[in-house]
Design an enzyme around this catalytic site. Sequence first.
Site, PDB file in Angstrom:
ATOM      1  N   THR A  77      22.815 -16.789 -13.013  1.00 60.94           N
ATOM      2  CA  THR A  77      23.610 -17.775 -12.291  1.00 60.94           C
ATOM      3  C   THR A  77      25.077 -17.634 -12.685  1.00 60.94           C
ATOM      4  O   THR A  77      25.934 -17.381 -11.846  1.00 60.94           O
ATOM      5  CB  THR A  77      23.123 -19.199 -12.600  1.00 60.94           C
ATOM      6  OG1 THR A  77      21.735 -19.291 -12.302  1.00 60.94           O
ATOM      7  CG2 THR A  77      23.884 -20.226 -11.779  1.00 60.94           C
ATOM      8  N   SER A 117      24.613 -25.693 -15.507  1.00 56.50           N
ATOM      9  CA  SER A 117      23.827 -24.644 -14.881  1.00 56.50           C
ATOM     10  C   SER A 117      23.172 -23.785 -15.939  1.00 56.50           C
ATOM     11  O   SER A 117      23.667 -23.682 -17.066  1.00 56.50           O
ATOM     12  CB  SER A 117      24.734 -23.792 -13.979  1.00 56.50           C
ATOM     13  OG  SER A 117      24.057 -22.639 -13.532  1.00 56.50           O
ATOM     14  N   ASP A 118      22.032 -23.168 -15.573  1.00 61.10           N
ATOM     15  CA  ASP A 118      21.464 -22.186 -16.483  1.00 61.10           C
ATOM     16  C   ASP A 118      22.362 -20.954 -16.461  1.00 61.10           C
ATOM     17  O   ASP A 118      23.158 -20.761 -15.552  1.00 61.10           O
ATOM     18  CB  ASP A 118      20.027 -21.824 -16.082  1.00 61.10           C
ATOM     19  CG  ASP A 118      19.987 -20.964 -14.829  1.00 61.10           C
ATOM     20  OD1 ASP A 118      20.654 -21.358 -13.860  1.00 61.10           O
ATOM     21  OD2 ASP A 118      19.301 -19.941 -14.829  1.00 61.10           O
ATOM     22  N   LYS A 119      22.236 -20.140 -17.475  1.00 62.81           N
ATOM     23  CA  LYS A 119      23.146 -19.009 -17.641  1.00 62.81           C
ATOM     24  C   LYS A 119      22.678 -17.766 -16.905  1.00 62.81           C
ATOM     25  O   LYS A 119      23.396 -17.203 -16.089  1.00 62.81           O
ATOM     26  CB  LYS A 119      23.313 -18.712 -19.134  1.00 62.81           C
ATOM     27  CG  LYS A 119      24.202 -17.494 -19.441  1.00 62.81           C
ATOM     28  CD  LYS A 119      24.329 -17.286 -20.933  1.00 62.81           C
ATOM     29  CE  LYS A 119      23.041 -16.778 -21.553  1.00 62.81           C
ATOM     30  NZ  LYS A 119      22.699 -15.394 -21.153  1.00 62.81           N
TER      31      LYS A 119
END
Length: 508
Positions: free
Chosen positions: A355, A350-352
């Site tokens: 998120t 996942s992007d940081k």
Amino acid sequence: MARGKHGKEKDPVGSEPLLGAGKEDSGAYGTEAQDDARFYMGVDRESLINTPESGLTEEEAARRLELFGPNQLSVKEDNMWLKLALEFVQPMPMMIWGAILIESIETYIHQSMDGLVDVIVLVVLQLLNVLVGFIEEMKAGDAIAALRESLKPEATVKREGRVYIINATKLVPGDVVVLGAGGAIPADCTIREGKPIQVDQSALTGESLPVAMFPGADAKMGSTVTRGEIEATVTATGSQTFFGKTADLVQGVDELGHFEKVLREITYILVAVGFFICALVFIYLISIGVDFWEVLAFNVVLLVASIPIALRVVCTTTLALGCHELAAEKAIVARLSSVEELAGMTILCSDKTGTLTLNKMVLQDDLPTFVPGVSREEVLRLAALAAKWWEPAKDALDTLVLNAVNISELDVFEQTDHTPFDPVIKRTESTIKSKDGKSFKVTKGAPHVVLDMCVNKSSVGQEVEKKVLELAHRGIRSLAVARTKNETKDFEFIGILTFLDPPRPDTK
């Protein structure tokens, strides 16, 4: 006349069609020109975006809208009835159709009520197997469509010298749009002449802090302007944008989920084994003289008993219940199989920003100072004085600093001059008059920029650079603070504020 990059005069695009009369031939699409950087969907790119200051004319905008289509992402729409029909010809449904056919023939020949009950039960099972999953996915599709319909993006456009707001889907390549703080970038654009702006690209890159964009820079659809105002020329719309191409790639992935594959494998194996056993029983019973229709009816019962016909409806119902629970948590499930895929996930990439993290800067306790006798509170107070503390914070860094101090304590100071953050010089500066009438300047900004303007660079430079590098390795950002000393114009490096974007409370 508008001028090109080399100073040559060109006819304004707003007053002349982008293609000559009768040249809007759709045959230009799909040619080699489409893949050439000089062309946009078969049209010369330079003439397309060489828009005069007054913008396009309404007539030209209408021509381009018809030629290039609306500025919206392509949505993959399946034929609902075809999709429903295909569900009835999958391996398990086909086997049930076979059982229904045989039972119907046997019931017709023997006029048996028991056989009619069996046929009805099989038909109900068939309908449940297909309709439960289909209805749930149709509901999800309607919810997504309603959500998409409620999000009506707008854009501020400049046409024929007038600036007004339109539906962003009506933007066309070559349009002049006005980008302002807080507004979304409605299409891929090239920044026109003016002061640089700051753009939040976290949705595309995951970068927490805004990026400075100067004239000539390319701003992507899906980004948001956080500071400044400037005009830009639309270079691509809809599925031709960077965001649109990415969305098309995601929609292009259309394959069976893992759960569906497992169900099909189980079905194939059970059907193969069931038919093999039924064939042996059929041959044996016929060989000993049992009536053909009785043997056939017995084989249907044996086949139905040996294969879990209700397997699909049980699995579909379970997944549908999971969808309803997710819906209660404000989550829309577009495909039932995605519930199982999520449950079977072992690693999530996942992007940081926003998120796994809060997308909010939080001040850290570590606040190194480089002048003897200066406390942490004093560094924070100086940083706050480098902002307009009596007004709402303009950006994330001002919010960070002002939330860390008691604003009422700053009211004893008077700000006589203020230079807001400029992406060119990468710092902000204020001139402050204290209650005793003495004036001094404070600045905060990028550590390397602030350090270069300080008189104590030679004594603290190495220590500052070492500390900033250490913080960067730990994923912590730095903001330097300096002030002038003894009413001189010489800045003294005071300290470094440290901050980061912390993980969300539910991130484990």
